[in-house]
Motif scaffolding. Structure first.
Motif, PDB file in Angstrom:
ATOM      1  N   THR A  98       0.832  -1.200   0.000  1.00  0.00           N
ATOM      2  CA  THR A  98       0.000   0.000   0.000  1.00  0.00           C
ATOM      3  C   THR A  98       0.871   1.256   0.000  1.00  0.00           C
ATOM      4  O   THR A  98       2.054   1.198   0.331  1.00  0.00           O
ATOM      5  CB  THR A  98      -0.902   0.029   1.245  1.00  0.00           C
ATOM      6  N   SER A 110      -5.284  10.930   3.695  1.00  0.00           N
ATOM      7  CA  SER A 110      -6.702  10.558   3.726  1.00  0.00           C
ATOM      8  C   SER A 110      -6.999   9.299   2.935  1.00  0.00           C
ATOM      9  O   SER A 110      -8.029   8.650   3.167  1.00  0.00           O
ATOM     10  CB  SER A 110      -7.570  11.710   3.208  1.00  0.00           C
ATOM     11  N   ASP A 111      -6.105   8.917   1.997  1.00  0.00           N
ATOM     12  CA  ASP A 111      -6.349   7.698   1.229  1.00  0.00           C
ATOM     13  C   ASP A 111      -6.149   6.432   2.055  1.00  0.00           C
ATOM     14  O   ASP A 111      -6.320   5.321   1.536  1.00  0.00           O
ATOM     15  CB  ASP A 111      -5.451   7.660  -0.007  1.00  0.00           C
ATOM     16  N   ALA A 151      -8.295   5.706   3.915  1.00  0.00           N
ATOM     17  CA  ALA A 151      -9.675   5.227   3.807  1.00  0.00           C
ATOM     18  C   ALA A 151      -9.814   4.216   2.674  1.00  0.00           C
ATOM     19  O   ALA A 151     -10.642   3.294   2.745  1.00  0.00           O
ATOM     20  CB  ALA A 151     -10.622   6.400   3.589  1.00  0.00           C
ATOM     21  N   LEU A 152      -9.024   4.374   1.607  1.00  0.00           N
ATOM     22  CA  LEU A 152      -9.065   3.405   0.511  1.00  0.00           C
ATOM     23  C   LEU A 152      -8.402   2.088   0.908  1.00  0.00           C
ATOM     24  O   LEU A 152      -8.808   1.025   0.445  1.00  0.00           O
ATOM     25  CB  LEU A 152      -8.380   3.992  -0.725  1.00  0.00           C
ATOM     26  N   GLN A 158      -8.598   0.859   3.862  1.00  0.00           N
ATOM     27  CA  GLN A 158      -9.671   0.206   4.612  1.00  0.00           C
ATOM     28  C   GLN A 158     -10.713  -0.377   3.665  1.00  0.00           C
ATOM     29  O   GLN A 158     -11.182  -1.512   3.841  1.00  0.00           O
ATOM     30  CB  GLN A 158     -10.330   1.213   5.562  1.00  0.00           C
ATOM     31  N   ARG A 159     -11.081   0.394   2.651  1.00  0.00           N
ATOM     32  CA  ARG A 159     -12.119  -0.048   1.715  1.00  0.00           C
ATOM     33  C   ARG A 159     -11.671  -1.266   0.904  1.00  0.00           C
ATOM     34  O   ARG A 159     -12.435  -2.207   0.702  1.00  0.00           O
ATOM     35  CB  ARG A 159     -12.475   1.101   0.775  1.00  0.00           C
ATOM     36  N   LEU A 160     -10.422  -1.260   0.442  1.00  0.00           N
ATOM     37  CA  LEU A 160      -9.942  -2.334  -0.419  1.00  0.00           C
ATOM     38  C   LEU A 160      -9.623  -3.615   0.341  1.00  0.00           C
ATOM     39  O   LEU A 160      -9.921  -4.718  -0.126  1.00  0.00           O
ATOM     40  CB  LEU A 160      -8.685  -1.871  -1.170  1.00  0.00           C
ATOM     41  N   ASN A 191      -9.913  -3.988   4.072  1.00  0.00           N
ATOM     42  CA  ASN A 191     -10.683  -4.185   5.300  1.00  0.00           C
ATOM     43  C   ASN A 191      -9.864  -4.853   6.409  1.00  0.00           C
ATOM     44  O   ASN A 191     -10.267  -5.876   6.971  1.00  0.00           O
ATOM     45  CB  ASN A 191     -11.938  -5.019   5.004  1.00  0.00           C
TER      46      ASN A 191
END
Length: 234
Positions: free
Chosen positions: A107, A149-150, A152-153, A155-157, A159
């Protein structure tokens, strides 16, 4: 799954039949638990977030000792190959590979990555975080990073349920920024603070971080002791 903090950002993960070291900074790490390496009978993989000496650490020696495969950015892998590491598996940001039954994803991270060679920095690729996924769980290692802030992505991708989050300040997020990451962008059940207490410039503390954390349970790591990653809900 068994996870042990080895001081700074170094961890030993045992899961799905694999023995994995992350950022194995042993020599020169005042938090490294004395004698721990004596109990390491096998290391299958060594994962790196970036090329700074306090994360690259003992990688070359440990790869040679255990025949471990190095998983890192292409630049680090090429450098290590030239240094005699035989098994490499290059990875870059956004990608995922399988190491046995453990999926390793890379990441983004906001940091730098280099190693000093003859008094000058040698570029070692872009810094990164890592997500390790088994059939039952996912762990996010932030690497060294500032707040972005990404997350959050991430987390989204992926989890992730467990986060190994840097809090030491000066070179990474401090407690306030790390708390914003966990409270607003990530949704972690267990948060393990990393990259703190190793050297005097790292002034961020778990106590300060815990006082700001509003989402997730902080697990205070003790070098050499297995972390409690038990689920707190259904």
């Amino acid at each position: 799954m068994k996870l042990v903090w080895l001081g700074h950002s170094a961890f030993h993960l045992s899961c799905e039949g694999r023995e994995i070291l992350i950022d194995p900074f042993f020599a020169g790490n005042p938090k490294f638990p004395a004698g721990y390496e004596d109990g390491l009978d096998r290391v299958d993989d060594i994962l790196l977030t970036h090329g700074h000496e306090d994360h690259l650490g003992d990688t070359l020696r440990l790869c040679g000792k255990y025949g471990a495969t190095l998983v890192a950015q292409p630049e680090i892998c090429k450098w290590a190959k030239a240094k005699g590491v035989e098994q490499i598996d290059a990875l870059n940001i956004g990608g995922t590979i399988a190491r046995g039954s453990v999926a390793v994803s890379m990441t983004p991270a906001l940091h730098t990555s280099s190693i000093m060679v003859d008094g000058s920095p040698l570029y070692m690729g872009e810094p990164a975080g890592l997500v390790l996924a088994t059939g039952l769980d996912r762990i996010y290692h932030s690497g060294d990073t500032g707040l972005f802030s990404d997350m959050a992505l991430i987390q989204r991708l992926w989890n992730p349920r467990v986060g190994l989050i840097c809090i030491g300040d000066r070179f990474t997020m401090g407690p306030e920024a790390a708390a914003i990451a966990c409270n607003e962008f990530l949704d972690l059940e267990v948060v393990v603070p990393t990259h703190w207490g190793t050297f005097p410039p790292l002034t961020g503390t778990p106590e300060a971080f815990c006082g700001l954390l509003r989402r997730g349970r902080m697990e205070l790591p003790v070098p050499g002791r297995t972390l409690n990653l038990a689920r707190t809900g259904p």
